[in-house]
Write a protein that holds these residues in place. Structure first.
Motif, PDB file in Angstrom:
ATOM      1  N   GLN A  82       0.851  -1.190   0.000  1.00 27.77           N
ATOM      2  CA  GLN A  82       0.000   0.000   0.000  1.00 27.77           C
ATOM      3  C   GLN A  82       0.887   1.240   0.000  1.00 27.77           C
ATOM      4  OE1 GLN A  82      -2.959   0.096   3.054  1.00 27.77           O
ATOM      5  NE2 GLN A  82      -4.048   1.841   2.164  1.00 27.77           N
ATOM      6  N   SER A  85       1.124   7.661  -0.354  1.00 29.49           N
ATOM      7  CA  SER A  85       0.225   8.683  -0.891  1.00 29.49           C
ATOM      8  C   SER A  85      -0.021   8.389  -2.366  1.00 29.49           C
ATOM      9  CB  SER A  85       0.823  10.080  -0.725  1.00 29.49           C
ATOM     10  OG  SER A  85       2.062  10.187  -1.400  1.00 29.49           O
ATOM     11  N   ARG A  87      -2.948   7.565  -5.701  1.00 28.39           N
ATOM     12  CA  ARG A  87      -4.073   6.670  -5.968  1.00 28.39           C
ATOM     13  C   ARG A  87      -3.735   5.691  -7.091  1.00 28.39           C
ATOM     14  NH1 ARG A  87      -9.529   9.273  -7.292  1.00 28.39           N
ATOM     15  NH2 ARG A  87      -8.353  10.141  -9.052  1.00 28.39           N
ATOM     16  N   GLU A  94     -11.204   3.785  -8.449  1.00 28.44           N
ATOM     17  CA  GLU A  94     -10.129   3.847  -7.463  1.00 28.44           C
ATOM     18  C   GLU A  94     -10.103   2.557  -6.642  1.00 28.44           C
ATOM     19  OE1 GLU A  94      -8.984   6.505  -3.549  1.00 28.44           O
ATOM     20  OE2 GLU A  94      -9.853   7.528  -5.286  1.00 28.44           O
ATOM     21  N   SER A  96      -7.121   1.897  -4.741  1.00 33.69           N
ATOM     22  CA  SER A  96      -6.227   2.180  -3.626  1.00 33.69           C
ATOM     23  C   SER A  96      -5.983   3.671  -3.562  1.00 33.69           C
ATOM     24  CB  SER A  96      -4.900   1.439  -3.809  1.00 33.69           C
ATOM     25  OG  SER A  96      -4.053   1.651  -2.705  1.00 33.69           O
ATOM     26  N   PRO A  98      -6.437   7.329  -0.467  1.00 32.19           N
ATOM     27  CA  PRO A  98      -6.547   7.766   0.929  1.00 32.19           C
ATOM     28  C   PRO A  98      -7.699   7.115   1.693  1.00 32.19           C
ATOM     29  CG  PRO A  98      -6.200   9.641  -0.517  1.00 32.19           C
ATOM     30  CD  PRO A  98      -6.448   8.464  -1.403  1.00 32.19           C
ATOM     31  N   ASN A  99      -8.800   6.823   0.989  1.00 33.09           N
ATOM     32  CA  ASN A  99      -9.977   6.293   1.683  1.00 33.09           C
ATOM     33  C   ASN A  99     -10.435   4.935   1.176  1.00 33.09           C
ATOM     34  OD1 ASN A  99     -10.302   8.797   3.212  1.00 33.09           O
ATOM     35  ND2 ASN A  99     -11.000   9.690   1.270  1.00 33.09           N
ATOM     36  N   VAL A 100      -9.690   4.359   0.237  1.00 34.44           N
ATOM     37  CA  VAL A 100     -10.098   3.090  -0.368  1.00 34.44           C
ATOM     38  C   VAL A 100      -8.891   2.164  -0.458  1.00 34.44           C
ATOM     39  CG1 VAL A 100     -11.004   1.990  -2.452  1.00 34.44           C
ATOM     40  CG2 VAL A 100     -11.875   4.222  -1.758  1.00 34.44           C
TER      41      VAL A 100
END
Length: 377
Positions: A82, A85, A87, A94, A96, A98-100
């Motif tokens: 992961q 920072s 995407r 999306e 991968s 900030p929120n997924v």
């Protein structure tokens, strides 16, 4: 001794050819986007603010030295790593950010590892069908057998990985990776463990199968020749950054800097200064089109673009220190006064030159690359 045992005692990777054994089933290719990706291991940056787009159905080769971040980027696409920072998007979705964070099994991504990672306790057929859990047992078996037939191993469905050679294990790993019909296939140096005699044949057959499946593919390699042979596009990386992205022709003919140029060809590097007459170098004055007077430049000449000849109208500039015949070419090492490194040239045999001779030097303009000295590397 039966025929099958006798075959296994030979070098089967040379004897067996994949040939035309049906067609691998097509998948629906997906576009893949890396958007401002950064990653670090224990505070050490491995990928830095990298953006890259791979259109559906394209084969992209991630190329670079060991430790440049190419495998890390592939693992980020797979969901095995992961990013810190940025995407990752697959088909504009999306997966991968900030929120997924979708796990690997939810991404429609196939993985083929460098060491093949076959399960030693499972038969070849069971290895291939491992990812076909959505199918009933009979359908999965039919699918697996069809893929084994396509890679020329249908006679080994009930064997175990230890009974296969390296080239055969590579074929099994490929069959397993494409069995679920992934929209994106990720391959980590898939040919590095193969003998050089086998590599060309296996690479060609792998490309044929990739075209049949139509999957988007990212292939990690440190071999520039392999990248040029396999990739529709090449992404050259260095120290976690993207150096240049384009076709093999673009990277070879128009490299961004000396690092990119040296990745695809041996180079003779010389310092140069632009004057009113041209670029003054240790091997003479070269054309300076597009360069301002007074600029300091790095001149790179590929060995086959350096043309030694017996002095005539032009005076001798260098001396042949060594000359070796290597089949189709003569390799020359040349000493030039005022240049601290020897120069290297490649010529067809029969030039009449020999070690110890003084030579004049010409250059072929298409094999000369010029970079601003401060930006050369």
């Amino acid at each position: 001794m039966n025929a099958k045992t006798d075959l296994k005692l030979r070098d089967r990777d040379v004897e067996l050819r994949w040939g035309a054994r049906g067609t691998a089933r097509a998948t629906i290719a997906a576009g893949l986007v890396f958007e401002n990706i950064s990653h670090a291991y224990d505070g050490n940056t491995s990928v830095e603010n990298l953006s890259l787009e791979v259109p559906p159905g394209e084969v992209l080769c991630l190329l670079g030295h060991s430790g440049c971040g190419k495998t890390t980027l592939m693992r980020i696409a797979a969901g095995v790593e992961q990013q810190v920072s940025g995407r990752v998007l697959i088909n504009a979705q999306e997966v991968s950010g900030p929120n997924v964070f979708l796990p690997p099994e939810k991404r429609g991504v196939g993985l083929m590892f460098q060491d093949y990672a076959l399960f030693p306790h499972m038969t070849i057929l069971d290895n291939v069908t491992f990812g076909l859990r959505a199918l009933d047992r009979a359908s999965a078996r039919d699918e697996g057998l069809a893929l084994l037939e396509r890679v020329g191993l249908n006679g080994y469905a009930d064997d175990y990985p230890h009974a296969l050679s390296g080239g055969e294990q590579q074929r099994v790993a490929l069959a397993r990776a494409i069995a679920p019909r992934p929209s994106v296939l990720l391959m980590d140096e898939p040919f590095s463990g193969l003998d050089r005699r086998l590599r060309d044949n296996v690479r060609d057959e792998t490309m044929t199968i990739l075209r049949e499946t139509r999957a988007t593919c990212i292939m990690v390699t440190h071999d520039p020749e392999e990248a040029m042979r396999m990739g529709d596009k090449i992404a050259l990386m260095r120290r976690g950054r993207l150096v240049q992205h384009g076709t093999s022709s673009e990277l070879y003919s128009n490299p961004e800097n000396v690092f990119a140029a040296k990745f695809f060809s041996e180079l003779n590097e010389l310092e140069g200064v632009v004057t009113g007459a041209g670029i003054e170098t240790a091997i003479g004055t070269l054309p300076a089109e597009g360069w301002e007077k007074g600029a300091h430049v790095t001149v790179c000449v590929r060995p086959h673009g350096l043309l030694p000849e017996s002095p005539g109208a032009k005076p001798a500039i260098g001396r042949i220190a060594n000359m070796r015949f290597v089949g189709e070419m003569d390799l020359l090492t040349i000493i030039v006064e005022g240049h601290h490194q020897t120069l290297h040239a490649r010529m067809r045999p029969g030039s009449g030159l020999a070690a110890g001779m003084d030579v004049a030097l010409e250059t072929d303009p298409q094999d000369v690359l010029i970079f601003a000295a401060e930006n050369a590397h």
